[in-house]
Write a protein that holds these residues in place. Structure first.
Motif, mmCIF file in Angstrom:
data_model
loop_
_atom_site.group_PDB
_atom_site.id
_atom_site.type_symbol
_atom_site.label_atom_id
_atom_site.label_comp_id
_atom_site.label_asym_id
_atom_site.label_seq_id
_atom_site.Cartn_x
_atom_site.Cartn_y
_atom_site.Cartn_z
ATOM 1 N N TYR A 84 -11.284 3.178 -2.326
ATOM 2 C CA TYR A 84 -11.018 4.636 -1.865
ATOM 3 C C TYR A 84 -12.022 5.323 -2.647
ATOM 4 O O TYR A 84 -12.150 5.161 -3.841
ATOM 5 N N CYS A 123 -2.047 2.235 11.016
ATOM 6 C CA CYS A 123 -1.920 1.291 10.396
ATOM 7 C C CYS A 123 -0.511 0.772 10.119
ATOM 8 O O CYS A 123 0.330 1.635 9.677
ATOM 9 N N CYS A 172 -1.538 5.566 6.523
ATOM 10 C CA CYS A 172 -2.387 5.799 7.430
ATOM 11 C C CYS A 172 -2.058 5.501 8.806
ATOM 12 O O CYS A 172 -1.123 4.699 9.207
ATOM 13 N N CYS A 230 0.813 -1.232 -0.074
ATOM 14 C CA CYS A 230 -0.298 0.098 0.005
ATOM 15 C C CYS A 230 0.958 1.321 -0.089
ATOM 16 O O CYS A 230 1.885 1.348 0.667
ATOM 17 N N HIS A 240 -0.255 4.141 0.945
ATOM 18 C CA HIS A 240 -0.883 5.222 1.739
ATOM 19 C C HIS A 240 -0.003 4.980 3.056
ATOM 20 O O HIS A 240 0.832 3.949 3.248
ATOM 21 N N GLN A 299 -5.031 -4.043 -0.781
ATOM 22 C CA GLN A 299 -5.158 -2.747 0.361
ATOM 23 C C GLN A 299 -5.788 -1.517 -0.287
ATOM 24 O O GLN A 299 -6.487 -1.144 0.737
ATOM 25 N N PRO A 342 1.618 -0.998 5.598
ATOM 26 C CA PRO A 342 2.705 -0.538 4.713
ATOM 27 C C PRO A 342 4.273 -0.766 5.430
ATOM 28 O O PRO A 342 5.127 -1.476 4.612
HETATM 29 S S1 SF4 Z 1 -5.290 1.596 6.365
HETATM 30 FE FE1 SF4 Z 1 -5.380 0.582 4.341
HETATM 31 S S2 SF4 Z 1 -5.048 2.194 2.984
HETATM 32 FE FE2 SF4 Z 1 -4.447 3.006 5.078
HETATM 33 S S3 SF4 Z 1 -2.270 2.506 5.032
HETATM 34 FE FE3 SF4 Z 1 -3.171 0.593 6.118
HETATM 35 S S4 SF4 Z 1 -3.531 -0.681 4.234
HETATM 36 FE FE4 SF4 Z 1 -2.847 1.221 3.431
#
Ligand code: SF4
Length: 443
Positions: free
Chosen positions: A236, A154, A151, A147, A149, A191, A157
């Motif tokens: 998204y 999370c 976030c 991924c 992103h 993801q 990544p």
């Molecule tokens: S919540 Fe989803 S979109 Fe955000 S960093 Fe984690 S895997 Fe990526």
């Protein structure tokens, strides 16, 4: 003389992405002549595919490893928690090997050294599409790993790395094999499905003498050629998602979007490092429904994120009231080791989190119940999952397996239904989660 196949036990935890990893490992084991043991006693070695997304998943994974150690003693650990080998070694120093997600080579190396394969050309007769852990009539189709992103709540990544998209022709070929093997519903997972192909600049590839781009819309067009259900997960709300709504309105893919909105307050979304233009998102949802009135939207939200005030929470309630989402899952925020959000000020006390979650769920229950009640009196296309006595347990186009509701068909057995059948159902009743109905018989 037939050589007994060495037996590997398998424990698979975590999300659909982890399930796909498990299917790949099991397929490779079968290819190499290993048998899969149904219990710890029969297994010569056990593979545990772990999840490490939130602290409760870490605890569940450590428990599963502990159980496998106690029951069998020869344990190979892989999956997301494998990225945090230190905590596994601390809890279970005797495991044979630890590897991270998608590291099929390390898992197979560990299996080879614990248990050399027996070569028997008659035991590697496996289906073309590999081993599946889902029922025969639906399958997860993983289109990318990782991924782009970041976030703040999370750690995926850091465990799975940046986005790596599978070439579109490879994905379409896999989907075609699954369909040929009896799969009637494909669940597209990743993801971030809407980011598909960004990393390879939407590289064009050929499938059945036609050019497809490595891009969500082009992938959907290819999958629609298979004549089975296609359901999109983890999308998204980006502007280019608008392009696939007409495919849903035309019946090419299911009118279903799984979009993890996570919150609706611009301030909280910014703290989460997610797109914060919630007014535009809401407008987009309304426009989608104008183009495709049957669209089902499922989402997940985090309640009680650090810094969330009562005013932020009220924005979240206003959003779900206005967006009228069909299916919603919600969790209270809990810190994940290694996540950036841990450092954000203003953690919301646990009682306040629990009270906000209860208020959120009460409002969403009213919305979901009303949306299901509006389906009473309609006829819905469904897919049958199982037969249970007189009933057939099915799902409509609005229901993904495992996470959404069911359609109980009262005369399913009498109608001769079996798992994987498509059937039209007259809806006669509803509750907060499920629908009840009957197969119409000709007068
Ligand atoms: S919540 Fe989803 S979109 Fe955000 S960093 Fe984690 S895997 Fe990526």
């Amino acid at each position: 003389m037939t050589i007994a196949a060495p037996k590997v036990g398998f424990v698979s935890l975590g999300c659909p992405k982890a399930l796909v990893d498990s299917e790949r490992i099991l397929t490779q084991l079968k290819v190499e002549g290993y048998a899969v043991a149904p219990n710890y006693d029969d297994a010569d070695v056990v593979v545990v595919n772990t999840c490490g997304f939130i602290d409760s998943a870490v605890a569940e994974s450590l428990d599963a490893i502990g159980e496998a150690m106690a029951e069998n003693g020869k344990v190979i650990v892989t999956g997301c928690l494998g990225k945090r080998a230190d905590i596994i070694r601390e809890a279970h120093p005797g495991v044979l090997s630890i590897s991270g997600p998608q590291d099929y080579v390390s898992v197979m190396d560990a299996v080879h050294s614990a248990l050399p394969p027996a070569h028997d050309p008659f035991i590697d007769l496996i289906p073309d599409y590999g081993i599946k852990l889902t029922p025969k009539h639906y399958a997860y189709l993983k289109i990318s790993e990782g991924c782009n992103h970041r976030c703040t709540f999370c750690i995926i990544p850091s465990m799975r790395g940046d986005l790596v998209s599978r070439p579109v022709d490879e994905v379409l070929r896999e989907a075609e094999k699954l369909a040929a093997g009896g799969v009637k519903e494909l669940l597209v997972v990743s993801q971030d499905t809407s980011a598909y192909g960004v990393d390879v600049r939407y590289a064009p590839r050929t499938w059945h003498e036609k050019i497809y781009e490595t891009r969500m819309k082009s992938l959907c067009e290819g999958l629609s050629e298979l004549g089975i259900w296609t359901r999109l997960h983890y999308v998204y709300p980006y502007p280019h998602v608008d392009d696939i709504i007409p495919l849903m309105a035309d019946g090419k893919i299911l009118p279903y979007l799984d979009i993890p909105f996570q919150h609706a307050s611009p301030k909280v979304l910014k703290a989460m490092k997610r797109p914060g233009a919630i007014d535009k998102t809401l407008q987009r949802v309304h426009n989608w429904r104008k183009v495709c009135p049957d669209l089902t939207i499922r989402s997940t939200f985090i309640v009680g994120f650090p810094g969330e005030t009562e005013a932020d929470f009220q924005m979240l309630l206003d959003f779900i009231e206005d967006a009228q989402l069909d299916r919603v899952g919600a969790f209270t925020y809990s810190p994940v080791e290694g996540a950036a959000a841990n450092a954000i000020e203003g953690h919301v006390p646990a009682e306040e989190q629990a009270s906000r979650l209860a208020r959120f769920m009460a409002l969403q229950a009213e919305i979901s119940e009303a949306k299901l009640a509006a389906k009473v009196g309609t006829r819905q296309s469904c897919i049958v999952d199982e037969i249970d006595g007189e009933l057939a347990i099915a799902r409509s186009k609005a229901d993904a397996p495992e996470i959404d509701g069911l359609v109980q068909i009262q005369n399913g057995f009498e109608a001769g239904l079996k798992p994987g059948d498509f059937v039209d159902v007259d809806i006669m009743g509803s509750d907060e989660h499920d629908l009840y109905g009957e197969v119409p018989f000709d007068d």
